[in-house]
Design an enzyme around this catalytic site. Sequence first.
Site, short mmCIF file in Angstrom:
data_model
loop_
_atom_site.label_atom_id
_atom_site.label_comp_id
_atom_site.label_asym_id
_atom_site.label_seq_id
_atom_site.Cartn_x
_atom_site.Cartn_y
_atom_site.Cartn_z
N CYS A 41 17.58 27.01 57.90
CA CYS A 41 18.15 27.13 59.56
C CYS A 41 16.30 28.27 59.84
CB CYS A 41 19.06 28.44 59.68
SG CYS A 41 19.32 29.50 58.42
N GLU A 155 26.35 40.19 52.49
CA GLU A 155 26.40 39.77 54.21
C GLU A 155 27.25 41.61 54.66
OE1 GLU A 155 26.76 37.42 58.79
OE2 GLU A 155 26.19 36.61 57.07
N SER A 252 27.16 31.10 51.29
CA SER A 252 29.11 31.23 51.28
C SER A 252 28.68 29.93 52.25
CB SER A 252 28.63 32.08 52.87
OG SER A 252 29.63 32.25 52.94
#
Length: 337
Positions: A41, A155, A252
Amino acid sequence: MTEDPSPMITSPTSPDTDSVAPTTADHPPLEVTLAAPRGFCAGVERAIRAVEEALCRFGAPVYVRHEIVHNVHVVERLKRMGAIFIEDMEDAPSDRPIILSAHGSPARVHDTINARGMTSIDATCPLVSKVHNRAKRLAEKGYHIILIGHDGHQEVVGTQGQVDDTEMSLVETVEQAETMRFPEAPLAYVTQTTLSVDETTDIIATLKSRFPDIVSPAKADICYATSNRQDAIKAISPDKELVIVIGSATSSNSKRMVEVAREAGAQNAVLTDDASSFDWSLLRGLKRLAISAGASAPEDLVEEFLLALSKRYALAIDTLEVAQEAVTFKMPVAHNA
């Protein structure tokens, strides 16, 4: 980005002799559907480039707090280029640049950088930074914040570290959303950006049922790349005997893609780092499979996997695209404390 000098495919680790590629043209047929979008991404590309550009500008070594992204191949390549990955800021000398990973870092890490006068590059994904900033604004306004996420994920650790411990509660499951008690204060929620969209929707619905006045983000926190990759997995899974997600076990979003594939109707779904670590016996007797890759997995791992498949099967490959991505983020700059 520089070219990845990863080694060529090694032999499969599985001892299953039936999975060895035939030496003649009698490869059994196999239909392969590739999911799109898949792989890197914009936030991952930005973070990797930040390390590469820092190495070019400052020379080796540069230090990186935590894995820059959760993929073993990416991390090992950057190590070979001269990056040193650490978890404890005490392991980073003050006279070398420190790069903060895409997952985000607690406020205390930034305080340490400033106190030690270090040169820093914050490669936190801008979508994660948006969650951090919102959490801080909510806390300043007196809200108690419910963070939907997975305990211990980097995160989540970074988001929790933006506010005082008493100002945020972590919710991981619908069951917790149904039963947890929260302080007597106005409530708001934020989420980890790489969660299962469906699971998170159920948790949010539960919280809203219990607390009708809970404050929601203006736009969902789960990032576009996570949503797109999960949508693609949902589209390719229903008629597949096996869905293979290429990505690391620490990722994740990759692990959530496996869960989504199973929930969407795939007979089986697995996560694998690469072709060399895949259990080829899983393909015995299969006719149809699908392949995707987590947001931190390089596309060359998909290509290598297809090459390994082509040595064993006569492939018929097609691609199912559910969205096009044209997102880019401005590169982070070096700051001198």
